[in-house]
Each structure stands twice: as structure tokens, then as C-alpha cells.
Scaffold this motif. Structure first.
Motif, PDB file in Angstrom:
ATOM      1  N   ILE A 197      43.712  -3.008   9.293  1.00  0.00           N
ATOM      2  CA  ILE A 197      44.124  -3.356   7.937  1.00  0.00           C
ATOM      3  C   ILE A 197      42.887  -3.698   7.111  1.00  0.00           C
ATOM      4  O   ILE A 197      42.019  -4.459   7.557  1.00  0.00           O
ATOM      5  N   GLY A 198      42.798  -3.167   5.894  1.00  0.00           N
ATOM      6  CA  GLY A 198      41.637  -3.396   5.044  1.00  0.00           C
ATOM      7  C   GLY A 198      41.678  -4.720   4.300  1.00  0.00           C
ATOM      8  O   GLY A 198      42.650  -5.466   4.377  1.00  0.00           O
ATOM      9  N   PRO A 199      40.615  -5.021   3.550  1.00  0.00           N
ATOM     10  CA  PRO A 199      40.504  -6.284   2.808  1.00  0.00           C
ATOM     11  C   PRO A 199      41.225  -6.208   1.465  1.00  0.00           C
ATOM     12  O   PRO A 199      41.915  -5.214   1.179  1.00  0.00           O
ATOM     13  N   GLU A 200      41.043  -7.253   0.635  1.00  0.00           N
ATOM     14  CA  GLU A 200      41.714  -7.299  -0.672  1.00  0.00           C
ATOM     15  C   GLU A 200      41.472  -6.039  -1.500  1.00  0.00           C
ATOM     16  O   GLU A 200      42.386  -5.497  -2.105  1.00  0.00           O
ATOM     17  N   GLY A 201      40.225  -5.557  -1.516  1.00  0.00           N
ATOM     18  CA  GLY A 201      39.905  -4.389  -2.329  1.00  0.00           C
ATOM     19  C   GLY A 201      40.043  -3.072  -1.599  1.00  0.00           C
ATOM     20  O   GLY A 201      39.712  -2.017  -2.147  1.00  0.00           O
ATOM     21  N   GLY A 202      40.523  -3.097  -0.377  1.00  0.00           N
ATOM     22  CA  GLY A 202      40.679  -1.881   0.404  1.00  0.00           C
ATOM     23  C   GLY A 202      39.355  -1.386   0.972  1.00  0.00           C
ATOM     24  O   GLY A 202      38.288  -1.955   0.722  1.00  0.00           O
ATOM     25  N   PHE A 203      39.406  -0.319   1.749  1.00  0.00           N
ATOM     26  CA  PHE A 203      38.193   0.308   2.269  1.00  0.00           C
ATOM     27  C   PHE A 203      37.523   1.089   1.153  1.00  0.00           C
ATOM     28  O   PHE A 203      38.197   1.685   0.302  1.00  0.00           O
ATOM     29  N   ASP A 204      36.180   1.125   1.146  1.00  0.00           N
ATOM     30  CA  ASP A 204      35.530   1.986   0.160  1.00  0.00           C
ATOM     31  C   ASP A 204      35.558   3.426   0.674  1.00  0.00           C
ATOM     32  O   ASP A 204      35.980   3.694   1.801  1.00  0.00           O
ATOM     33  N   ASP A 205      35.099   4.368  -0.159  1.00  0.00           N
ATOM     34  CA  ASP A 205      35.218   5.789   0.186  1.00  0.00           C
ATOM     35  C   ASP A 205      34.467   6.140   1.468  1.00  0.00           C
ATOM     36  O   ASP A 205      34.955   6.918   2.300  1.00  0.00           O
ATOM     37  N   GLU A 206      33.279   5.565   1.636  1.00  0.00           N
ATOM     38  CA  GLU A 206      32.486   5.876   2.822  1.00  0.00           C
ATOM     39  C   GLU A 206      33.151   5.325   4.084  1.00  0.00           C
ATOM     40  O   GLU A 206      33.177   5.995   5.127  1.00  0.00           O
ATOM     41  N   GLU A 207      33.692   4.116   3.994  1.00  0.00           N
ATOM     42  CA  GLU A 207      34.387   3.537   5.141  1.00  0.00           C
ATOM     43  C   GLU A 207      35.635   4.346   5.483  1.00  0.00           C
ATOM     44  O   GLU A 207      35.908   4.610   6.661  1.00  0.00           O
ATOM     45  N   ARG A 208      36.382   4.721   4.463  1.00  0.00           N
ATOM     46  CA  ARG A 208      37.594   5.497   4.709  1.00  0.00           C
ATOM     47  C   ARG A 208      37.248   6.820   5.393  1.00  0.00           C
ATOM     48  O   ARG A 208      37.940   7.257   6.329  1.00  0.00           O
ATOM     49  N   ALA A 209      36.179   7.466   4.944  1.00  0.00           N
ATOM     50  CA  ALA A 209      35.769   8.731   5.554  1.00  0.00           C
ATOM     51  C   ALA A 209      35.361   8.526   7.006  1.00  0.00           C
ATOM     52  O   ALA A 209      35.682   9.356   7.880  1.00  0.00           O
ATOM     53  N   ALA A 210      34.670   7.426   7.289  1.00  0.00           N
ATOM     54  CA  ALA A 210      34.241   7.157   8.663  1.00  0.00           C
ATOM     55  C   ALA A 210      35.439   6.912   9.572  1.00  0.00           C
ATOM     56  O   ALA A 210      35.468   7.368  10.723  1.00  0.00           O
ATOM     57  N   ILE A 211      36.427   6.187   9.072  1.00  0.00           N
ATOM     58  CA  ILE A 211      37.623   5.923   9.882  1.00  0.00           C
ATOM     59  C   ILE A 211      38.377   7.223  10.136  1.00  0.00           C
ATOM     60  O   ILE A 211      38.779   7.532  11.267  1.00  0.00           O
ATOM     61  N   ARG A 212      38.552   8.000   9.074  1.00  0.00           N
ATOM     62  CA  ARG A 212      39.286   9.257   9.221  1.00  0.00           C
ATOM     63  C   ARG A 212      38.585  10.222  10.169  1.00  0.00           C
ATOM     64  O   ARG A 212      39.234  11.059  10.812  1.00  0.00           O
ATOM     65  N   ALA A 213      37.262  10.129  10.258  1.00  0.00           N
ATOM     66  CA  ALA A 213      36.507  11.031  11.131  1.00  0.00           C
ATOM     67  C   ALA A 213      36.623  10.639  12.602  1.00  0.00           C
ATOM     68  O   ALA A 213      36.287  11.442  13.483  1.00  0.00           O
ATOM     69  N   HIS A 214      37.105   9.423  12.864  1.00  0.00           N
ATOM     70  CA  HIS A 214      37.224   8.999  14.260  1.00  0.00           C
ATOM     71  C   HIS A 214      38.341   9.792  14.944  1.00  0.00           C
ATOM     72  O   HIS A 214      39.439   9.943  14.395  1.00  0.00           O
ATOM     73  N   PRO A 215      38.108  10.294  16.147  1.00  0.00           N
ATOM     74  CA  PRO A 215      39.107  11.158  16.799  1.00  0.00           C
ATOM     75  C   PRO A 215      40.429  10.473  17.130  1.00  0.00           C
ATOM     76  O   PRO A 215      41.447  11.157  17.284  1.00  0.00           O
ATOM     77  N   LEU A 216      40.450   9.150  17.236  1.00  0.00           N
ATOM     78  CA  LEU A 216      41.689   8.456  17.594  1.00  0.00           C
ATOM     79  C   LEU A 216      42.381   7.812  16.397  1.00  0.00           C
ATOM     80  O   LEU A 216      43.433   7.192  16.553  1.00  0.00           O
ATOM     81  N   ALA A 217      41.794   7.953  15.205  1.00  0.00           N
ATOM     82  CA  ALA A 217      42.344   7.294  14.017  1.00  0.00           C
ATOM     83  C   ALA A 217      43.444   8.138  13.370  1.00  0.00           C
ATOM     84  O   ALA A 217      43.354   9.370  13.300  1.00  0.00           O
ATOM     85  N   ARG A 218      44.483   7.437  12.908  1.00  0.00           N
ATOM     86  CA  ARG A 218      45.576   8.093  12.186  1.00  0.00           C
ATOM     87  C   ARG A 218      45.861   7.295  10.913  1.00  0.00           C
ATOM     88  O   ARG A 218      46.304   6.141  10.993  1.00  0.00           O
TER      89      ARG A 218
END
Length: 247
Positions: A197-218
Motif C-alpha cells: 500500500i502506498g503513502p498519502e501521495g501514492g507511488f511516484d511514476d518511477e516507483e510505480r514502474a519499478a513495482i510493475r516491472a517486478h515479476p511477482l507484482a500484480r
């Protein structure tokens, strides 16, 4: 005939203790817990206290002596073993203190096995008082009659979390750009899982891209509304427990 008194008494106070509990042993309670028993709950000799050790489960103990600074308890009966905990981690980004306190409390009540705080770029906090956090989770477990405590880890940066993520655990993350519903995604998962779960302002674009690139992330959608961090954590935990947990 008079009704048989409930055993153990429903009004009996509950405490987690660090000592491993066994039949026919004594437990000495001191400090804040002793103050709670003697001054708040006003226990007297012969009263029952419910004890849990996060190892063997729940025990009824009888007060042997209640002093001002210590209370001696005598183990009377093993009531139930430590509960089986669903294999779900909650990985919430740090929030403002009062809001993160709520996350800790409700994650414990809902049955999370592990709480792994995460530090992201938009976090308003980057530290956590672990002793205080453990007090919050312990008191929450006592109040809702749990026999197990969630494992509470030290905060970790998002980059390290992703780098060292175990290869056998699904990583669901709440994303306002996600399209897959929680209900459908959780229904498909039958193994070890975690919710990020992200913080008050959510994940930034770079963080979101890194999470999405993880093979186990959905990436998952939490519905049509933007939720606060604490609301998102409670919501996601509730849906997962309804689908795959012990509800």
C-alpha cells in the motif's frame, strides 16, 4: 437452578507475556501490566486472568497475590492453542503517526501474519518507533482475543523491498492505475501473498514502474474512489481475508 458461571469469566483481563507458558507454573507480572491489573482492573486473589505467550496459545491463570508493583499468577488451565495465521503480509508505506497507528491496530485485528512498513519517496515519515508499534499491535491482539501476534519488521525502503522479495510470494499492490479487481485477483491466489500500500501521495511514476516491472507484482484497483492509505490497507486486508483467509 442457578446458571453455571462462564469459564473462563468473560470479564477476565487478557495479557500477552514474553514467558513461555506451561501448566502448574507461576508468572510474575510487573511494570505497566501490573499497574493495569491491580489499579485498572482491580484484580484480587483468586481472580482469573487470561494469558497468551504467542507460542503455546491461551491459558487461564489465577491471581495468587496482587501487589502495587507486581502480580503473581498461577497457571490453571490451557484453554486453546495458538491460532493458525493465514500467510499474508501487509506492506504499508509509512503514514502520519495517528493514521499509521490505525493501520497497525486494524492489521492485527484482521489477522495479518506480518507487517512490513515501507519507506517511499512521498512518505511524510521515515522512522517508526518499533517499541511503541509493538505495544499497539499487542494491545489490539489482546482486545480482539487473538492468540497470535503479527510479526512486526523494521521499516525498509521500497527499492530494498523489491530487490530482496522472496520468489515464492505474490506481491499485490494497490494502484490507482490498476485495472484488475482485488476480488478476482485474490480469488486466483492460493499461496503466500503480500499487499503493498502506498503513502498519502501514492507511488511516484518511477516507483510505480519499478513495482510493475517486478515479476511477482500484480497491480490492483481498489475501486472507483481514491482511498487514503489507511483505508486502502484495511480494505485490501478485508477482501483478502474474505477470499483466502480465515473468515
Amino acid at each position: 437452578m442457578p446458571a453455571t458461571p462462564a469459564w473462563p469469566p468473560k470479564s477476565a483481563p487478557r495479557l500477552f507475556v514474553e514467558q513461555k507458558l506451561e501448566a502448574e507454573t507461576q508468572v510474575m507480572i510487573d511494570g505497566q501490566q501490573a499497574h493495569y491489573l491491580s489499579k485498572v482492573m482491580r484484580v484480587r486473589e483468586g481472580d482469573i486472568v487470561i494469558l497468551c505467550d504467542n507460542i503455546t496459545g491461551e491459558w487461564a491463570a489465577r491471581v495468587g497475590d496482587a501487589g502495587k508493583r507486581s502480580v503473581r499468577l498461577e497457571i490453571a488451565e490451557h484453554l486453546r492453542p495458538r491460532e493458525s495465521v493465514p500467510d499474508l503480509w501487509l506492506c504499508p508505506a509509512l503514514l502520519k503517526k495517528d493514521r499509521f497507528d490505525l493501520v497497525l491496530e486494524k492489521a492485527t485485528e484482521l489477522g495479518a501474519a506480518r507487517i512490513q512498513p515501507v519507506i517511499t519517496r512521498r512518505c511524510v515519515a521515515d522512522k517508526l518507533n518499533l517499541d511503541r508499534a509493538r505495544t499497539i499491535t499487542t494491545e489490539a491482539a489482546e482486545q480482539c482475543a487473538r492468540t497470535a501476534l503479527p510479526e512486526l519488521a523494521s521499516p525498509i525502503k521500497l527499492e530494498a523491498l523489491l530487490r530482496d522479495w522472496p520468489t515464492d510470494r505474490a506481491l499485490f499492490f494497490a494502484d490507482e492505475q490498476g485495472s484488475e479487481s482485488m476480488d478476482e485477483a485474490f480469488a486466483e491466489n492460493k499461496g503466500a501473498a503480500a499487499i503493498l500500500i502506498g503513502p498519502e501521495g501514492g507511488f511516484d511514476d518511477e516507483e510505480r514502474a519499478a513495482i510493475r516491472a517486478h515479476p511477482l507484482a500484480r497491480p490492483l484497483s481498489l475501486g472507483p474512489r481514491i482511498l487514503r492509505g489507511e483505508t486502502a490497507a484495511i480494505t485490501a486486508l478485508s477482501v483478502w481475508m474474505a477470499r483466502n483467509g480465515d473468515w
